[in-house]
Design a protein around this motif. Structure first.
Motif, mmCIF file in Angstrom:
data_model
loop_
_atom_site.group_PDB
_atom_site.id
_atom_site.type_symbol
_atom_site.label_atom_id
_atom_site.label_comp_id
_atom_site.label_asym_id
_atom_site.label_seq_id
_atom_site.Cartn_x
_atom_site.Cartn_y
_atom_site.Cartn_z
ATOM 1 N N GLN A 91 -7.376 -7.730 -43.498
ATOM 2 C CA GLN A 91 -7.116 -6.381 -44.008
ATOM 3 C C GLN A 91 -5.918 -5.716 -43.319
ATOM 4 O OE1 GLN A 91 -11.636 -5.650 -43.592
ATOM 5 N NE2 GLN A 91 -10.964 -3.986 -44.920
ATOM 6 N N LEU A 92 -5.469 -6.308 -42.196
ATOM 7 C CA LEU A 92 -4.350 -5.728 -41.448
ATOM 8 C C LEU A 92 -2.990 -6.175 -41.985
ATOM 9 C CD1 LEU A 92 -5.720 -6.265 -37.814
ATOM 10 C CD2 LEU A 92 -5.575 -4.081 -39.037
ATOM 11 N N HIS A 156 -1.854 2.103 -19.056
ATOM 12 C CA HIS A 156 -2.772 2.635 -20.063
ATOM 13 C C HIS A 156 -2.296 2.203 -21.453
ATOM 14 C CE1 HIS A 156 -4.173 6.018 -17.124
ATOM 15 N NE2 HIS A 156 -4.625 4.815 -16.811
ATOM 16 N N PHE A 157 -3.254 1.940 -22.342
ATOM 17 C CA PHE A 157 -2.862 1.419 -23.651
ATOM 18 C C PHE A 157 -3.922 1.674 -24.717
ATOM 19 C CE2 PHE A 157 -4.975 -2.196 -21.476
ATOM 20 C CZ PHE A 157 -6.011 -2.440 -22.371
ATOM 21 N N LEU A 158 -3.472 1.570 -25.975
ATOM 22 C CA LEU A 158 -4.340 1.493 -27.150
ATOM 23 C C LEU A 158 -4.064 0.128 -27.769
ATOM 24 C CD1 LEU A 158 -3.245 4.876 -28.709
ATOM 25 C CD2 LEU A 158 -5.562 4.485 -27.935
ATOM 26 N N GLU A 159 -5.100 -0.611 -28.121
ATOM 27 C CA GLU A 159 -4.880 -1.923 -28.735
ATOM 28 C C GLU A 159 -5.793 -2.152 -29.923
ATOM 29 O OE1 GLU A 159 -3.170 -4.734 -25.121
ATOM 30 O OE2 GLU A 159 -5.251 -5.028 -25.759
ATOM 31 N N LEU A 160 -5.222 -2.816 -30.911
ATOM 32 C CA LEU A 160 -5.992 -3.318 -32.041
ATOM 33 C C LEU A 160 -6.127 -4.814 -31.780
ATOM 34 C CD1 LEU A 160 -7.050 -1.906 -34.587
ATOM 35 C CD2 LEU A 160 -4.910 -2.509 -35.721
ATOM 36 N N VAL A 167 -12.803 -10.572 -36.427
ATOM 37 C CA VAL A 167 -13.282 -9.192 -36.596
ATOM 38 C C VAL A 167 -12.354 -8.254 -35.820
ATOM 39 C CG1 VAL A 167 -15.182 -7.598 -36.070
ATOM 40 C CG2 VAL A 167 -15.683 -9.876 -36.977
ATOM 41 N N VAL A 168 -12.060 -7.099 -36.411
ATOM 42 C CA VAL A 168 -11.151 -6.115 -35.799
ATOM 43 C C VAL A 168 -11.898 -5.258 -34.777
ATOM 44 C CG1 VAL A 168 -9.699 -4.082 -36.254
ATOM 45 C CG2 VAL A 168 -9.693 -6.014 -37.867
ATOM 46 N N TRP A 169 -11.307 -5.113 -33.583
ATOM 47 C CA TRP A 169 -11.815 -4.232 -32.524
ATOM 48 C C TRP A 169 -10.745 -3.203 -32.188
ATOM 49 C CZ3 TRP A 169 -16.269 -4.998 -29.121
ATOM 50 C CH2 TRP A 169 -17.079 -6.098 -29.481
ATOM 51 N N LEU A 170 -11.169 -1.997 -31.816
ATOM 52 C CA LEU A 170 -10.272 -0.981 -31.271
ATOM 53 C C LEU A 170 -10.562 -0.885 -29.776
ATOM 54 C CD1 LEU A 170 -10.816 1.934 -33.869
ATOM 55 C CD2 LEU A 170 -9.647 -0.239 -34.188
#
Length: 393
Positions: A91-92, A156-160, A167-170
């Motif tokens: 879906q990405l 520090h980070f945000l990751e997909l 399976v997608v994780w945040l």
């Protein structure tokens, strides 16, 4: 690999889960902490252990009747959050760049902050206690409000991410921002001043501490718990925004119910019971891993990360590592690697690829696989994640 007691000739033993020998500066730091009279039973070093300030990053220190502010550190409550979604990697397709741009628009990074606070932020119960914090932060309430829901800088980070089943994780990593840093510094300064006034002999000035029952101890403990709560809720706010962005791109804005949620500190102190006694446990770069506790152990921005379940190992004070751990300092990383190296090592990841994040290059970190192998007696792996998108602070 189980732990090994280090031969340091200290009153309290030091148990290490690392597979590398400590350097002379690291050994000295471990000895300094283990020689303090109020340290309980032993000091535990996690497999990602490396130099810190006062105490090693990756150390678990249990103490009786005292707490060391510099051992907790200045990023109070720094930690991780992750949610497992019902979405799959397919879906990405073709959407990663726009997701990254949208994330950067709703979650301030670096020194940036929100222009105003939203309802989720202003409704946080902790604001009612702000006036009871250290007088040295009384003019920071507006800044603390605006920074709630912001990432900060450094690692520090945000990751997909995608797990082994696509399976997608945040996932995200952040702490208590400027307010936590200033609170920590105010109390570290007070502890050092007290040590000088009372002529307390310390192996390192950064091991200045507060004794339980004193006014200084009570104020620090109060502020510490507040900052830890701020850090945890900061991650909740960012995850709410992260989730909305992903829902917009993958589900037309329809809200999704997470399949699993984790939110854990790895720079903090807590009252706990170990070996039948009440102690204060400081985890400086370590995650609590009691039986069934869920934790997050991230690699660098080009490596795998792990969702884990604790095994409740008593000798580690029910703890595990908080990541891969740095192999080299930020300055050395910038001297050692080039922008081409960064581009190569982050292949397949939608992220910034510029000089500003060169010090976060995967090569500057220890092997996360080796770190995980060293702590098989501390945690079991629930999911193995690989990032496909990374927003750095």
């Amino acid at each position: 690999m189980p732990y090994e007691p280090l031969n340091l000739s200290t009153d309290k033993p030091v148990l290490s889960w690392a597979n590398h020998e400590l350097g002379s500066a690291e050994t000295k730091m471990a000895k300094n902490v283990a020689s303090l009279p109020f340290v309980f039973k032993h000091v535990s070093l996690m497999p990602d252990v490396h130099l810190g300030k006062g105490a090693l990053v990756g150390s678990v220190i249990a103490t009786k009747d005292a707490i060391i502010p510099a051992a907790v550190g200045v990023d109070i409550g720094c930690g991780m959050a992750a949610i497992k979604t019902p979405y799959t990697g397919d879906q990405l397709e073709g959407k990663l760049k726009q997701i990254r741009l949208d994330l950067e628009a709703v979650v301030p990074t670096g020194f940036n902050e929100n222009k105003e606070s939203d309802r989720q932020v202003s409704n946080w119960q902790g604001w009612q206690q702000f006036k009871t914090l250290h007088p040295g932060v009384k003019d920071l309430e507006t800044k603390a409000l605006r920074q709630m829901g912001s990432l900060g800088g450094g690692n520090h980070f945000l990751e997909l991410c995608l797990d082994e089943n696509n399976v997608v994780w945040l996932m995200l990593h952040s702490g208590s921002r400027h307010i936590g840093n200033i609170l920590a510094q105010r109390h570290i300064d007070t502890a050092k001043t007290l040590a000088k006034m009372t002529d307390t002999k310390l192996p390192d000035p950064d091991l200045a501490h507060f004794v339980q029952g004193t006014e200084e101890f009570n104020q620090y403990w109060h502020d510490l718990q507040w900052a830890q709560d701020y850090a945890r809720f900061n991650r909740v706010v960012m995850m709410t925004r992260f989730k909305r962005v992903v829902e917009k791109h993958l589900a037309g804005g329809k809200p999704m119910k997470p399949l699993l949620e984790v939110n854990c500190h790895h720079n903090y102190a807590e009252k706990e019971v170990h070996f039948g006694e009440d102690v204060f446990v400081t985890r400086k770069g370590a995650v609590r891993a009691r039986s069934e506790d869920l934790g997050i152990i991230p690699g660098s921005m080009g490596a795998k990360s792990y969702i884990v379940r604790g095994k409740g190992n008593l000798e580690s004070y029910c703890s595990c590592s908080h990541g891969a751990g740095r192999l080299m300092s930020r300055n050395l990383a910038k001297k050692t690697y080039t922008l081409d190296d960064l581009i190569e090592q982050t292949q397949g990841v939608e992220c910034r690829k510029d000089e500003g994040v060169l010090d976060e290059i995967p090569g500057a970190y220890k092997s996360i696989e080796q770190v995980m192998a060293n702590q098989a007696d501390l945690v079991e792996v629930v999911a193995t994640l690989k990032q496909v998108l990374c927003v750095k602070g």
